[in-house]
Design an enzyme around this catalytic site. Structure first.
Site, short mmCIF file in Angstrom:
data_model
loop_
_atom_site.label_atom_id
_atom_site.label_comp_id
_atom_site.label_asym_id
_atom_site.label_seq_id
_atom_site.Cartn_x
_atom_site.Cartn_y
_atom_site.Cartn_z
N GLY A 112 0.76 -1.25 0.00
CA GLY A 112 0.00 0.00 0.00
C GLY A 112 0.78 1.29 0.00
O GLY A 112 0.21 2.35 -0.27
N PRO A 154 4.80 -5.07 -0.47
CA PRO A 154 4.72 -3.90 -1.34
C PRO A 154 4.64 -4.31 -2.81
O PRO A 154 5.29 -5.26 -3.23
CB PRO A 154 6.03 -3.17 -1.05
CG PRO A 154 6.97 -4.22 -0.56
CD PRO A 154 6.12 -5.25 0.14
N GLY A 155 3.83 -3.60 -3.55
CA GLY A 155 3.75 -3.83 -5.00
C GLY A 155 4.12 -2.54 -5.71
O GLY A 155 5.24 -2.36 -6.20
N CYS A 180 -11.00 3.94 -28.86
CA CYS A 180 -12.29 4.52 -29.24
C CYS A 180 -13.22 4.66 -28.05
O CYS A 180 -14.20 3.93 -27.90
CB CYS A 180 -12.91 3.69 -30.35
SG CYS A 180 -11.88 3.80 -31.81
N TYR A 227 0.71 -1.53 -12.14
CA TYR A 227 -0.68 -1.54 -12.60
C TYR A 227 -0.83 -0.90 -13.98
O TYR A 227 -1.84 -0.24 -14.26
CB TYR A 227 -1.61 -0.89 -11.55
CG TYR A 227 -1.45 -1.52 -10.19
CD1 TYR A 227 -1.93 -2.81 -9.96
CD2 TYR A 227 -0.75 -0.89 -9.15
CE1 TYR A 227 -1.75 -3.43 -8.72
CE2 TYR A 227 -0.57 -1.50 -7.92
CZ TYR A 227 -1.07 -2.76 -7.71
OH TYR A 227 -0.88 -3.37 -6.50
#
Ligand code: PLP
Length: 446
Positions: A252, A295-296, A365, A394
């Site tokens: 986080g 952690p990411g 589009c 992400y």
């Protein structure tokens, strides 16, 4: 002391003799020419530096394990780097488990997490000997016990709980508040433990797991999270005589996407966690637990940039100026999904002063395919290379083939060397899983 998650740019970013942006000793304009755009570029030095900053920050606490939250961005090369740095992997699908195991990660250091794991994924996790499974709900207790029994193994588990802590981040990336789809409510842990003790003989409960959200800037939230978990552990100890030894605090920690963002350093987070563990272990009369953190974003986010080529533009009469690039919501859905904000710089003229306010549009589009709303940049011309910072987390992992556009390549840069870590897709890839039913083939000659 600042840590690398507090900088917008990868640590090796500079302007080179040609006047272009350079990362990892590689000229970004040359990378765009060599590999094409859009292109994800990952700076190995930034990843390794942040991984080491995490280890150093927690050094004074003897029982800490670091797991990288794979969902932020996972490829085999990233698994190799973080495995070398001593990290395990927090994984949420059979695909992530497969990637880690085929890239040689140490499965004993890994954790399997998720709110609706399938039986076959649980079987896979048991067979590969994943160190810990974070059980999210009652159905999963039964499924996992079956899978463990079938493999004649005992599996160490954590219970994922919702600690009831709200953090000030986008509502889609909050997870620790009470009305969340993840984990057991704290009023349900007793029932889970009673089922475990009575029925599920192949599961061994070792601790509690929580994750309060993502892109967090408040350090006090981690203090509170530890307190909630330790208080619950002491309650479980009193009521059931169970001595749980682990707390997993999730991930986080935020990163700096724009000048307005002020994330805390990794040291500040570590300090809060360690202080809370020590104070609350004493307060609740518990032995100091083993801490896991996951952690990411803060490991991989800052290391990654995306390069786009500038194309068409449109000046709305008396309105905005739109400048379009050759990527957008399919390679980076975060702006359209969470109104995420990014910082961009022109890689082939980084020192030119900003002269106009433009909105950077994607090529997909959807009117909502806007990458940056109204930012000041130098004049953008077709062929300019735009560098978006902080796309490492992400981005690729949430990318899609919307509009049947090929996913971009990813390269790893280090010491003036660039290596492909994910190949660019081509049209063949895009149709490779398509099937025309036989009856069309026969009648129409395909
Ligand atoms: C997403 C997630 C993480 C990583 O979150 P970041 O904000 O990327 O650090 C860690 N643990 C769990 C359980 C998660 O769901």
């Amino acid at each position: 002391m600042t840590t690398a998650n507090q900088s917008i740019k990868p640590i090796t970013t500079k302007i080179n003799k040609e006047g272009n942006l350079e990362i990892g000793g590689c000229d970004l304009v040359e990378l765009a020419q060599k590999y094409g755009t859009p292109l994800y570029v990952f700076d190995e030095a930034t990843i390794r530096t942040i991984a080491k900053e995490y280890k150093k920050a927690f050094e004074k606490y003897p029982k800490v394990s670091m797991l990288y939250a794979s969902k932020a961005f996972m490829t085999k090369a990233i698994v190799r780097i973080l495995d070398e740095e001593g990290f395990g992997f927090d994984m949420v699908s059979g695909g992530e488990i497969y990637t880690a195991s085929t890239a040689g990660a140490d499965m004993k250091k890994c954790l399997f997490n998720g709110n609706n794991k399938s039986y076959s994924e649980l079987q896979m996790a048991v067979e590969l000997g994943i160190g810990l499974i974070s059980v999210d709900n009652f159905l999963e207790l039964a499924l996992l016990d079956n899978a463990a029994k079938a493999a004649n193994k005992t599996v160490d588990i954590l219970l994922r709980v919702t600690p009831g802590i709200e953090c000030h981040t986008h509502e889609y990336i909050q997870t620790g508040h009470l009305d969340s789809k993840f984990g057991f409510d704290l009023t349900q842990t007793d029932e889970a433990i009673e089922q475990l003790l009575d029925e599920y003989k192949n599961l061994n409960l070792v601790g509690l797991h929580a994750h309060i959200g993502s892109q967090i800037f408040e350090t006090s939230i981690y203090y509170d999270e530890v307190e909630v978990l330790l208080k619950e552990m002491s309650r479980i100890k009193e009521k059931y005589g169970l001595n749980l030894s682990h707390i997993n605090l999730g991930g986080g920690l935020g990163i700096k996407y724009t000048e307005q963002d002020c994330p805390p350093s990794i040291n500040e987070i570590a300090e809060k966690i360690i202080t809370s563990v020590k104070e609350n272990s004493k307060k609740y009369n518990l032995e100091e637990p083993e801490i896991h953190i996951e952690p990411g974003r803060s490991i991989i986010g800052t290391s990654g940039v995306t390069l786009y080529t500038v194309g068409s533009s449109k000046q709305v009469p008396k309105g905005k100026k739109y400048v379009a690039v050759d990527g957008g919501m399919a390679d980076n859905p975060r702006p359209s999904l969470y109104q995420a904000v990014y910082t961009a710089q022109v890689a082939n003229k980084p020192e030119e002063p900003p002269v106009e306010t433009v909105t950077i549009a994607g090529r997909f589009c959807e009117s909502g395919d806007i990458l940056i709303q109204e930012t000041k940049l130098p004049e953008l011309l077709p062929g300019d290379i735009l560098c978006f910072y902080d796309t490492g987390a992400y981005g690729y992992s949430m990318s899609s083939n919307y509009n049947r556009v090929e996913k971009p390549a990813a390269v790893l840069v280090n010491n003036a060397q660039s290596d492909i870590i994910i190949n660019r897709e081509n049209y063949e890839h895009l149709v490779s899983l398509d099937v025309i039913p036989d009856r069309f083939k026969k009648e129409q000659g395909y």
